[in-house]
Design a protein around this motif. Sequence first.
Motif, mmCIF file in Angstrom:
data_model
loop_
_atom_site.group_PDB
_atom_site.id
_atom_site.type_symbol
_atom_site.label_atom_id
_atom_site.label_comp_id
_atom_site.label_asym_id
_atom_site.label_seq_id
_atom_site.Cartn_x
_atom_site.Cartn_y
_atom_site.Cartn_z
ATOM 1 N N LEU A 94 41.585 -0.917 95.766
ATOM 2 C CA LEU A 94 41.639 -1.903 95.513
ATOM 3 C C LEU A 94 41.780 -3.046 96.107
ATOM 4 O O LEU A 94 42.498 -3.103 97.350
ATOM 5 C CB LEU A 94 42.608 -2.367 94.227
ATOM 6 C CG LEU A 94 42.943 -0.575 92.999
ATOM 7 C CD1 LEU A 94 43.929 -0.468 92.421
ATOM 8 C CD2 LEU A 94 41.326 -1.617 91.953
ATOM 9 N N ARG A 95 41.340 -4.330 95.426
ATOM 10 C CA ARG A 95 40.993 -5.734 96.787
ATOM 11 C C ARG A 95 41.045 -6.415 95.890
ATOM 12 O O ARG A 95 40.838 -7.205 95.220
ATOM 13 C CB ARG A 95 39.751 -5.514 97.766
ATOM 14 C CG ARG A 95 39.363 -6.984 98.882
ATOM 15 C CD ARG A 95 38.380 -6.857 98.881
ATOM 16 N NE ARG A 95 38.735 -5.456 100.508
ATOM 17 C CZ ARG A 95 37.797 -4.952 101.047
ATOM 18 N NH1 ARG A 95 36.257 -5.762 100.768
ATOM 19 N NH2 ARG A 95 38.268 -3.912 101.624
ATOM 20 N N ASN A 96 42.301 -7.210 96.432
ATOM 21 C CA ASN A 96 42.206 -8.575 95.803
ATOM 22 C C ASN A 96 41.950 -10.064 96.342
ATOM 23 O O ASN A 96 41.874 -10.054 97.633
ATOM 24 C CB ASN A 96 43.564 -8.687 95.970
ATOM 25 C CG ASN A 96 44.571 -10.885 95.360
ATOM 26 O OD1 ASN A 96 43.549 -11.430 95.235
ATOM 27 N ND2 ASN A 96 45.597 -10.449 94.117
ATOM 28 N N VAL A 97 40.341 -10.439 95.748
ATOM 29 C CA VAL A 97 39.594 -11.332 96.639
ATOM 30 C C VAL A 97 40.316 -12.622 96.301
ATOM 31 O O VAL A 97 40.028 -14.000 97.503
ATOM 32 C CB VAL A 97 38.283 -10.814 95.570
ATOM 33 C CG1 VAL A 97 37.767 -10.182 95.162
ATOM 34 C CG2 VAL A 97 39.104 -12.279 94.475
ATOM 35 N N VAL A 98 41.837 -12.603 95.999
ATOM 36 C CA VAL A 98 41.974 -14.221 96.087
ATOM 37 C C VAL A 98 43.106 -14.131 97.988
ATOM 38 O O VAL A 98 43.433 -14.782 98.571
ATOM 39 C CB VAL A 98 43.050 -14.897 95.230
ATOM 40 C CG1 VAL A 98 44.573 -15.830 95.262
ATOM 41 C CG2 VAL A 98 42.278 -14.719 94.098
ATOM 42 N N THR A 99 43.975 -13.586 98.126
ATOM 43 C CA THR A 99 44.881 -12.965 99.143
ATOM 44 C C THR A 99 44.089 -11.839 100.012
ATOM 45 O O THR A 99 44.229 -12.155 101.196
ATOM 46 C CB THR A 99 46.142 -12.038 99.129
ATOM 47 O OG1 THR A 99 46.114 -10.698 98.125
ATOM 48 C CG2 THR A 99 46.812 -12.723 97.039
ATOM 49 N N GLY A 100 42.846 -11.701 99.867
ATOM 50 C CA GLY A 100 42.357 -10.006 100.609
ATOM 51 C C GLY A 100 43.576 -9.363 100.933
ATOM 52 O O GLY A 100 43.006 -8.387 101.377
ATOM 53 N N GLN A 101 43.824 -8.770 99.555
ATOM 54 C CA GLN A 101 45.372 -7.779 100.297
ATOM 55 C C GLN A 101 44.183 -6.659 99.870
ATOM 56 O O GLN A 101 43.423 -6.269 98.810
ATOM 57 C CB GLN A 101 46.662 -8.153 99.191
ATOM 58 C CG GLN A 101 46.946 -6.263 99.033
ATOM 59 C CD GLN A 101 48.345 -6.080 97.732
ATOM 60 O OE1 GLN A 101 48.086 -7.476 97.567
ATOM 61 N NE2 GLN A 101 49.018 -5.891 98.088
ATOM 62 N N ASP A 102 44.126 -5.106 100.390
ATOM 63 C CA ASP A 102 44.031 -4.059 100.133
ATOM 64 C C ASP A 102 44.897 -2.929 99.616
ATOM 65 O O ASP A 102 46.235 -2.139 100.009
ATOM 66 C CB ASP A 102 42.926 -3.303 101.530
ATOM 67 C CG ASP A 102 41.860 -4.316 101.622
ATOM 68 O OD1 ASP A 102 40.912 -4.767 100.042
ATOM 69 O OD2 ASP A 102 41.028 -3.749 102.757
ATOM 70 N N VAL A 103 44.734 -2.305 98.734
ATOM 71 C CA VAL A 103 45.822 -1.322 97.738
ATOM 72 C C VAL A 103 44.601 0.107 98.084
ATOM 73 O O VAL A 103 43.489 -0.517 97.417
ATOM 74 C CB VAL A 103 46.520 -2.107 96.396
ATOM 75 C CG1 VAL A 103 46.814 -0.370 96.451
ATOM 76 C CG2 VAL A 103 46.897 -3.007 96.545
ATOM 77 N N LYS A 104 45.478 0.443 98.838
ATOM 78 C CA LYS A 104 44.986 2.183 98.715
ATOM 79 C C LYS A 104 44.942 3.257 97.564
ATOM 80 O O LYS A 104 45.864 3.151 97.335
ATOM 81 C CB LYS A 104 44.801 2.954 99.877
ATOM 82 C CG LYS A 104 44.830 1.860 101.694
ATOM 83 C CD LYS A 104 43.234 2.076 101.151
ATOM 84 C CE LYS A 104 42.573 1.533 103.022
ATOM 85 N NZ LYS A 104 41.030 1.738 102.094
ATOM 86 N N VAL A 105 44.021 3.712 96.968
ATOM 87 C CA VAL A 105 44.274 4.369 95.721
ATOM 88 C C VAL A 105 44.041 6.320 95.888
ATOM 89 O O VAL A 105 43.952 6.414 97.331
ATOM 90 C CB VAL A 105 42.695 4.846 94.975
ATOM 91 C CG1 VAL A 105 42.600 5.317 93.909
ATOM 92 C CG2 VAL A 105 42.543 2.783 94.654
#
Length: 369
Positions: free
Chosen positions: A233-244
Amino acid sequence: MGPGSTEEASGAYQYGVERVRAYAGLISALAAGSLLLALPPAAQGKTGAPAPLSVAWPTASKAALPATLPDKTPYEPTLFLDANTSVGTAPTPDNKSLRLLIRTKTEKVLRTLPSTANPSFQSVTVAGGTLGWFERTDKGGLQLWTADLKTGAVRQVTADTGLARFYRSDNDLVIADGRFRWVASGPRDTTEVRSVALAGGPVEVRPEPGSWRFTGWPWLVDGATSTTGATTLRNVVTGQDVKVKTTRKAATDCSPTWCQVVSLDEDGFSRIELMRPDGSARVDVAGDTANTEIVDVAPLGKFEIFVRIDANSELTGNAELLMYEIATHRTVQVSPDAGQIAYRNGVLSWSTGNLETFVRHSLDLRTIH
């Protein structure tokens, strides 16, 4: 007919038939080989008989709608504003044009396009008093349009849509932070995250390597073209990636808060589970002949929507429509024999009956407490 396209009643019914027929193919793909399945005895779920909708949620807002307008033309809803108000399409009585209209106790036409142009209205979305949609014609290509629900004013926003992707998802077109937002295919295996101001103007394009789609603003999810599904999952505002947390021999798809895991159990039948993206809070939702039916995972973060297929489904294209309530771990039967199932804007819709005679139904999930 591509995902998100406008369909007439017969086309939507046929899609339902094809959806059920694809069930065996889905299970075979998950098994990574050829596999013939027989329905299990009585085709029962593992959690006992589901609660009827009227008993489980007696105060939820729901409605039954005729399949045709007063002028006898077939009506195809694409978005519900509430259980009784929808936006959809219908041909004109002379079949020379296709109309996009708002249907309540009366009808208000927003757009009319000539049938000779092979028109379609796609990915209708709403936020506050702003309605948005893509429309396509042979000569005009794909364009983004909007309407003010208060004034009724309709105008084109942009024709710079790129190679927009449609997944039959509630997030194919998003309104957020004063902009329309969508994804398109970019060059060299990239995804273009596109946006434009509600008032129009230049389109901003942000390339993201790989294949992504929106799964709830501001999050993207990958895996749209992978047989095993989401990994990030990728937050397009903060650039944060969350691995699934992925599982072998399973297809995973995610919203920002929940992931849906579809696999085979030890007996060769389907299994639907939910978990948090990190793999925690994993729970069994359904098994046996259960099958996912909508693209969006865990609508409102509260429910999982699925169908259960029986021996009659191959003939009718219909199936038992069920919802799993995450907080209570209970399953509710929405309809014993549903077709043309769709979800957008917090409202679940389906039809009952057959191709010749059917009724449309709606259930506003936002009113379930």
